[in-house]
Design a protein around this motif. Structure first.
Motif, short mmCIF file in Angstrom:
data_model
loop_
_atom_site.label_atom_id
_atom_site.label_comp_id
_atom_site.label_asym_id
_atom_site.label_seq_id
_atom_site.Cartn_x
_atom_site.Cartn_y
_atom_site.Cartn_z
N CYS A 95 -9.12 -23.45 39.39
CA CYS A 95 -8.46 -21.91 39.95
C CYS A 95 -7.81 -22.12 41.19
O CYS A 95 -8.07 -23.27 41.82
N GLU A 96 -7.05 -21.33 41.75
CA GLU A 96 -6.31 -21.28 42.62
C GLU A 96 -7.05 -21.83 44.04
O GLU A 96 -8.24 -21.13 44.14
N GLY A 97 -6.70 -22.64 44.81
CA GLY A 97 -7.58 -23.09 45.76
C GLY A 97 -8.39 -24.31 45.78
O GLY A 97 -8.99 -25.12 46.69
N PHE A 111 -4.72 -19.71 37.67
CA PHE A 111 -5.68 -20.66 36.90
C PHE A 111 -4.97 -21.78 36.20
O PHE A 111 -3.73 -21.31 35.35
N GLY A 112 -5.44 -22.64 36.06
CA GLY A 112 -4.88 -24.11 35.07
C GLY A 112 -3.81 -24.71 35.19
O GLY A 112 -3.43 -24.92 36.62
N LEU A 113 -3.36 -25.29 34.29
CA LEU A 113 -2.11 -26.51 34.54
C LEU A 113 -1.17 -25.79 35.19
O LEU A 113 -0.51 -26.74 35.89
N ILE A 114 -0.71 -24.84 34.90
CA ILE A 114 0.60 -24.12 35.71
C ILE A 114 0.20 -22.96 36.66
O ILE A 114 1.12 -22.10 37.00
N GLN A 115 -0.99 -22.96 36.92
CA GLN A 115 -1.55 -21.87 37.94
C GLN A 115 -1.02 -20.52 37.24
O GLN A 115 -0.13 -19.73 37.78
N PHE A 116 -1.46 -20.09 35.95
CA PHE A 116 -1.09 -18.93 35.29
C PHE A 116 -1.57 -17.76 36.19
O PHE A 116 -2.89 -17.55 36.47
N THR A 117 -0.63 -17.12 37.03
CA THR A 117 -1.09 -16.13 38.07
C THR A 117 -0.85 -14.38 37.65
O THR A 117 -1.85 -13.83 37.78
N LEU A 119 -0.85 -11.40 35.68
CA LEU A 119 -1.99 -10.63 34.77
C LEU A 119 -1.32 -10.93 33.32
O LEU A 119 -2.10 -11.56 32.54
N HIS A 120 0.04 -10.73 32.98
CA HIS A 120 0.51 -11.05 31.73
C HIS A 120 0.31 -12.55 31.32
O HIS A 120 0.26 -12.71 30.26
N ARG A 121 0.50 -13.48 32.25
CA ARG A 121 0.28 -14.98 31.81
C ARG A 121 -1.20 -15.19 31.79
O ARG A 121 -1.52 -15.80 31.00
N TYR A 122 -1.84 -14.78 32.85
CA TYR A 122 -3.33 -15.00 32.78
C TYR A 122 -3.86 -14.67 31.34
O TYR A 122 -4.54 -15.16 30.53
N ASN A 123 -3.67 -13.06 31.19
CA ASN A 123 -4.14 -12.60 29.83
C ASN A 123 -3.65 -13.24 28.60
O ASN A 123 -4.35 -13.18 27.71
N GLY A 124 -2.53 -13.21 28.82
CA GLY A 124 -1.68 -14.08 27.59
C GLY A 124 -2.51 -15.44 26.99
O GLY A 124 -2.61 -15.58 26.02
N LEU A 125 -2.73 -16.19 28.24
CA LEU A 125 -3.40 -17.27 27.70
C LEU A 125 -4.86 -17.24 26.90
O LEU A 125 -5.08 -17.87 26.06
N GLY A 126 -5.57 -16.07 27.63
CA GLY A 126 -6.72 -15.76 26.77
C GLY A 126 -6.48 -15.27 25.30
O GLY A 126 -7.28 -15.62 24.46
#
Length: 199
Positions: A95-97, A111-117, A119-126
């Motif tokens: 997670c960031e930090g 979060f993650g490999l490319i720091q999905f930041t 909302l649409h990218r983070y939720n998209g991953l889920g």
């Protein structure tokens, strides 16, 4: 007509007392040379495949996936790898930090490999992970998801153009990631240029 084929056809059509159609077909098939099919599990040797000396398993997975997508230029590969190193050091659970929280424990920042930041990218991953019965924490899931994102698809066109400079590909990396801080992206990219070698 080939004499061998003609002979086979005559066996099939020739009526022998007591011989059934199945008997005639079986006899005819015995005259045909068997065909050897190639084994579909054999890995096809790729030409101009680039490997990474002293790279982690995670780095090697990403490098392979990029080349399978058609990105072949060493500068392009180095820039993408350098950007991922800047974002997460190839840690798919970070997670960031720098805290390793996993997907469900990361509530602020990327979060993650490319720091999905966003909302649409983070939720998209889920959503992608659920829809494909995958774990959003796994690097393979995140690699596959990245390739579906619109940001990636816009940048990928540029990454696939061979023979360009590091700065050219870095502009496409910005299109893909939209970072706020450039950080060590160019430094890491130059490190990968030394590590990436033809197989």
């Amino acid at each position: 007509m080939n004499k061998r084929i003609a002979a086979i056809l005559s066996l099939i059509t020739f009526t022998v007392p007591g011989a059934t159609a199945t008997d005639r077909l079986t006899r005819a098939l015995q005259l045909i040379d068997p065909v050897t099919l190639s084994d579909p599990t054999e890995e096809v040797q790729q030409t101009n495949f680039i490997t990474c000396s002293n790279c982690s398993e995670e780095e090697a997975l990403v490098l392979k996936a990029l080349q399978e997508r058609g990105i072949k230029d060493k500068n392009a590969l180095a820039v993408i790898m350098g950007n991922i190193r800047q974002e997460s050091k190839f840690d798919s659970k970070v997670c960031e930090g720098g805290v390793r929280t996993g997907y469900h424990g990361c509530h602020r920042g990327g979060f993650g490999l490319i720091q999905f930041t966003s909302l649409h990218r983070y939720n998209g991953l889920g959503k992608f992970a659920r829809g494909n019965q995958m774990d959003p924490n796994h690097i393979e899931t995140q690699i596959q998801y990245v390739f579906t994102e619109r940001e990636w698809r816009r940048a990928e066109v540029g990454f696939k153009k061979s023979g360009q400079s590091v700065s050219y590909y870095m502009n496409h990396a910005y299109t893909w990631l939209g970072w706020g801080v450039h950080g060590n992206r160019t430094y890491y990219s130059n490190q990968y240029l030394r590590l990436l070698q033809p197989a």
